[in-house]
Design a protein around this motif. Structure first.
Motif: not given
Lengths: 414, 226
Positions: A115-116, A118, A127, A129, A208, A212-213
């Motif tokens: 997770h998270n 950069p 970043q 998630s 989130g 976003e993956r």
């Protein structure tokens, strides 16, 4: 005779409505307060109906994407977790056993994520998630079509290839309008080539956006990001048909219990989730939402009603001589009652329009913040309109009665 | 019709209860008013003239006695019927005008007509005709606040006439006006009377009452023979 009486009645009603509109306009400030009071109540009602509908739609979407032909296995017993119980109970060996000996299962996918981290492309950084590990055929297993590019192959997984699938959110942020396929991005310091892009899915899965993956081959993720090589958090099993899911779940349970050497009477050290259970959980969530928001809306609407009642009492008092005059000039009690009620309903209807506008604005905001999924429908409009008319009549009735009961000779003095 | 009185009161009594005590305000009033008469109802405050005016105007009912208005016994009619009769038979003019402040002179004049079955177009034409009659042809769209006291009372007079009532009831119509304007208003009422309407003028002022053809003095709930 009857016809002309009907004509008279319609004409009188029309005239009363006209008088009510004139009075509402003449007392603009008072009208504004009533409209505002009602609008706040209706706004909450609008949000609630929209949110509950949205939650329901979302529940079905989640179940849809989860797939009715799939189950989800989590390490540890999430329903009654014993103190100190291990959650790292699902291993590669388990996955292999299921793949080979579970009847009806055609895919067994271990799940693992970071997770998270950069992520960088040229000078764009963000970043991300969720960096998710996957096996071949990610799009198929998750019912999540690619909008361009290709899926992982078996070879990608075996080699631990430095390739990835990119979700819609990072694709937009890092590449804008350009196509990400074929480009190289950096996850931390690891260069990875984008081979496919996931289509936009658009609902949040708690914390989130689901879009976003970035998806890596599970081997790549394990080797490059130093994850535990033996165990993983979850396992997804897809069956060839949706029939006999109970039977599949039973098979799966006994197979895993045997694999984990659990004796009779010992609790499971894993949990199996099916689409039905997720639906059940979501409907419970919806019930809670309905109760909580329903009480809030009811309170807001009652407050709006009291604002209306109070201002109308004042108004009826202030316009005593006007009302007395009209009665002296031949207005019947019913005509006065109807005019005051008409004024109340006109204001609550305008209030309900404003309320819906405010409600939808707020709902948009909540949706953009990812807190709620909102669905607008005629239902919202109908509920708001009906309840505003009800407030107008309910809370306008006492002031209207007071007005109708005024005695002209007591009001018109001097 | 014209041989019959438009108003016929027979032994009208009115008793109020004040702090539990009955107070007799009208003590047997008998009175006939013929169509087309101009009557002044005179009396000091406390003489019962307001109560009598309320009964004449169908705003109140007598405790006992008979009241015939245009041949119909109206002594004990229900509220709804009284409202209808007030609307069609009686025109009211009040001391403090009682105009609706937020609508135009024209709409104020139309008001009693709105509760009748007169069609809107006819009503509007009639209101404009009456405003012209009272000398306000150029003020029809003015709100009451933009008019002088005398002009406001003229609007009220036009309003009283809009449903073409049998009886015009004016309660101290000049009470809030200066003497010059008062004269003009009383002249206007005399004009209306000359056109054949029954006018009842309630006042405490003898000079005002002199415009009328017949004076009725009220004292302590009884009519005094003058």
């Amino acid at each position: 005779m009857v016809a002309s009486k009907t004509v008279d009645l319609v004409r009188l009603s029309w005239r009363i409505l006209h008088m009510a509109l004139t009075a509402v306009w003449a007392h603009r400030l008072r009208s504004c307060f009533v409209i505002l009071g009602v609008a706040l109540g209706i706004a909450s009602l609008t949000i609630i109906v929209a949110a509950v509908d949205g939650a329901e739609r979302k529940a079905y979407e989640i179940v849809d994407s989860f797939g009715p032909d799939a189950v989800f296995i989590l390490g540890g017993d999430i329903r009654n977790r014993a103190v100190g119980q291990r959650t790292n109970t699902l291993s590669y060996a388990d996955a292999e056993v299921l793949r080979q000996s579970l009847p009806g299962a055609y895919r067994v996918v271990p799940m693992r994520a970071q997770h998270n981290l950069p992520v960088r492309f040229e000078n764009n950084k963000m970043q991300v998630s969720a960096i998710v590990g996957a096996t071949a055929g990610y799009a198929d297993v998750w019912n999540w079509p690619l909008s361009e590019g290709r899926d992982f192959s078996e070879e990608d997984i075996q080699r631990g290839a430095k390739v990835c699938l990119i979700g819609d959110t990072p694709a937009n942020e890092l590449f804008g309008d350009r196509s990400p396929v074929g480009r190289t991005i950096y996850i931390e310091k690891l260069p990875v080539q984008v081979i496919g892009r996931l289509s936009y899915r658009g609902f949040s899965g708690g914390g989130g956006s689901i879009d976003e993956r970035i998806i890596l081959p599970i081997t790549t993720l394990t080797q490059r990001f130093n994850l535990d090589r033996k165990y993983f958090r979850a396992l997804r099993v897809k069956f060839t048909s949706t029939e006999n899911m109970d039977f599949h779940v039973e098979n799966l349970t006994s197979l895993l219990r045997k694999q984990h050497n659990l004796a009779e009477g010992q609790p499971d050290d894993f949990s199996i989730l099916t689409a039905d259970e997720i639906l059940g959980f979501l409907s419970m969530f919806k019930g809670g939402l309905l109760l909580f928001l329903g009480i809030t809306a009811a309170v807001a609407i009652v407050v709006g009603g009291f604002v209306l009642a109070n201002l109308f009492y004042l108004s009826v008092d202030e316009r005593k001589s006007e009302i007395g005059l009209k009665k002296a000039l031949g207005a019947k009690n019913s005509a006065i009652l109807l005019q005051v009620l008409a004024e109340a309903v006109i204001l609550t209807l305008i209030g309900s329009l404003f309320g819906m506008a405010i409600g939808m604005g707020m709902a948009q905001l909540l949706e953009r913040l990812g807190i709620l999924e909102i669905l607008f429908s005629w239902k919202v409009f109908t509920y708001s309109t009906l309840s505003s008319v009800a407030i107008g009549i309910l809370f306008g009735l006492r002031p209207a009665r007071k007005a109708a009961a005024m005695v002209p000779i007591e009001v018109l003095k001097g | 019709m014209s041989h019959h009185p438009v108003i016929h009161l027979e032994d009208i009594c009115k008793t109020f209860s004040l702090a539990g005590q009955p107070v007799e305000v009208l003590k047997g009033i008998s009175l006939q008013i013929d169509p087309g008469e101009f009557i002044a109802l005179l009396g000091t405050s406390g003489s019962g003239k307001s109560t009598l005016m309320h009964i004449l105007g169908l705003l109140d009912r007598p405790t006992t006695g008979r009241y015939n208005l245009a041949g119909q016994d109206v002594s004990q009619l229900p509220d709804e019927r009284l409202s209808e009769l007030r609307n069609s038979m009686v025109g009211f003019i009040f001391q403090s005008f009682y105009l609706i402040p937020y609508v135009s002179a024209r709409e104020n004049v139309m008001l009693p007509g709105l509760y009748s079955s007169t069609p809107g177009r006819v009503l509007k034409a009639r209101a404009e005709e009456l405003l012209t009659l009272v000398g306000l042809a150029d003020r029809m769209d003015f709100k009451p606040g933009q008019l002088s006291g005398g002009q406001q009372q003229r609007v009220a007079i036009a309003r009283a006439l809009v449903n073409d009532p049998q009886v015009l009831l004016a309660d101290e119509p000049t009470g809030q006006l200066d003497s010059k304007t008062s004269g003009e208003i009383l002249d206007l009422l005399s004009d209306i009377h000359r056109q054949g309407r029954t006018v009842i003028l309630v006042t405490h002022d003898l000079a005002t009452a002199n415009y009328a053809g017949r004076k009725i003095f009220l004292d302590d709930g009884r009519i005094k023979n003058s």
